[in-house]
Design an enzyme around this catalytic site. Structure first.
Site, PDB file in Angstrom:
ATOM      1  N   ARG A   1     -10.197  -1.523   7.423  1.00  0.00           N
ATOM      2  CA  ARG A   1      -9.263  -2.490   8.008  1.00  0.00           C
ATOM      3  C   ARG A   1      -8.767  -2.035   9.369  1.00  0.00           C
ATOM      4  NH1 ARG A   1      -4.318   0.175   9.127  1.00  0.00           N
ATOM      5  NH2 ARG A   1      -2.847   0.110   7.380  1.00  0.00           N
TER       6      ARG A   1
ATOM      7  N   GLN B   1     -11.894   8.692  11.004  1.00  0.00           N
ATOM      8  CA  GLN B   1     -11.622   7.300  11.341  1.00  0.00           C
ATOM      9  C   GLN B   1     -12.444   6.830  12.540  1.00  0.00           C
ATOM     10  OE1 GLN B   1      -9.137   4.998  10.108  1.00  0.00           O
ATOM     11  NE2 GLN B   1      -8.733   6.313   8.359  1.00  0.00           N
TER      12      GLN B   1
ATOM     13  N   LYS C   1       0.858  -1.184   0.000  1.00  0.00           N
ATOM     14  CA  LYS C   1       0.000   0.000   0.000  1.00  0.00           C
ATOM     15  C   LYS C   1       0.895   1.234   0.000  1.00  0.00           C
ATOM     16  CE  LYS C   1      -2.166   1.777   3.622  1.00  0.00           C
ATOM     17  NZ  LYS C   1      -3.162   2.044   4.694  1.00  0.00           N
TER      18      LYS C   1
ATOM     19  N   GLY D   1      -4.162   4.969  16.746  1.00  0.00           N
ATOM     20  CA  GLY D   1      -3.679   6.118  15.994  1.00  0.00           C
ATOM     21  C   GLY D   1      -2.184   6.240  15.828  1.00  0.00           C
TER      22      GLY D   1
END
Length: 321
Positions: A111, A139, A67, A220
């Site tokens: 995910r 998020q 990614k 995070g």
């Protein structure tokens, strides 16, 4: 090569499919059947952006790729775009040829939420009733939706650096029919599960804010220097993670290890709990903590799943590359 555009992801990938893909790849990692490549993540010196690459190879699922992407903090205000931007590339492990390119923005949110919900399933007390949210950004809404599916929560409590953002998560709680309450950080002591999902470089959740028996998912911290919770909290907790090396290098554990409060050997892959080779929680008053650093194999697992769905539904675009 197959292309699955970002615009198609929402109609293809479900929270349940993401959960199953992430849980399976965590188990494969702990069994030694899948491994991540070293992470590259750098401040590029433009737009305050962090950019990098995460990749790996899952021998069990024959999934190979990476990614590419990162965090552009000015996107929302300047351009009306989400701050996290990414694309997943999959390759044929037999030949090395590029196999697919997949929009990674929504997949990253799904995910990441799946990882914390996997940790709740395997580590939170079965009778957990109060869910605490530290963070209320884009998020956080994904985190909350996924978490609410893992236990029969009676209440959601929330805190954010910017209180005006709390309606983002209150809306999700309202839609789920679960009461929502704004609290100060010491109010998190009433929570049985806490999800911290911020981009902070200084801790907000302190050890004294967490009650015995709580499960904390720190989602995070994925870069050197980032920190969401006090290092002393990890010393009080039994610490689990997606990947140990990444946890102690760029995850929440980096600070506790640097201060000598815990050792690398004190951090356990959650896949060991999934596989049954580690007992996980062993008492009702034990604090468990999941350090979700975000591994490349998570991205590859959900991307491979969405490619299969796109092919089945005739949505994938085929190009000669």
């Amino acid at each position: 090569m197959l292309i699955v555009p970002e615009r198609e992801i929402a109609n293809l990938m479900t929270r349940q499919a993401a959960f199953e893909a992430v849980e399976k790849v965590f188990a494969a990692m702990a069994a030694g059947d899948a491994y991540n490549f070293p992470v590259v993540r750098e401040a590029i010196g433009h737009e305050d952006a962090l950019y990098g690459f995460k990749g790996g190879f899952d021998r069990a699922g024959l999934t190979l790729g990476l990614k590419a992407g990162g965090y552009w903090p000015n996107n929302l205000e300047k351009r009306g775009l989400i701050n996290h931007q990414s694309t997943v590339f999959l390759f044929d492990p037999d030949t090395g040829k590029v196999k697919a390119m997949v929009g990674g923005n929504l997949l990253t949110a799904l995910r990441t939420a799946a990882a914390s919900s996997v940790s709740i399933k395997h580590l939170a007390r079965p009778d957990a009733r109060v869910l605490g949210m530290v963070g209320a950004g884009h998020q956080a809404t994904f985190q909350l939706r996924a978490a609410l599916e893992q236990r029969s929560f009676d209440k959601v409590i929330g805190w954010n650096y910017h209180p005006e953002m709390l309606p983002n998560i209150q809306k999700v709680a309202d839609e789920a029919g679960v009461p929502f309450e704004t609290v100060e950080l010491n109010g998190m002591r009433q929570a049985d599960v806490i999800i911290s999902i911020t981009s902070a470089f200084a801790p907000s959740l302190m050890a004294d804010h967490v009650a015995p028996g709580c499960h904390v998912a720190c989602m995070g911290t994925d870069t050197k220097g980032k920190q969401e919770v006090e290092a002393a909290l990890l010393a009080r907790a039994t610490v689990f993670t997606d990947e140990v090396a990444q946890s102690v290098q760029i995850g929440e554990a980096q600070h506790a290890v640097a201060q000598g409060l815990i050792a690398e050997s004190d951090v356990t892959q959650i896949g060991a709990v999934i596989n049954g080779t580690h007992p996980g929680r062993d008492s009702d008053d034990q604090i468990t903590l999941f350090d979700g650093t975000g591994v490349g194999l998570q991205d590859l697992a959900v991307a491979a799943s969405v490619v299969d769905l796109a092919v089945q539904q005739g949505i994938a675009i085929t190009v000669d590359f």
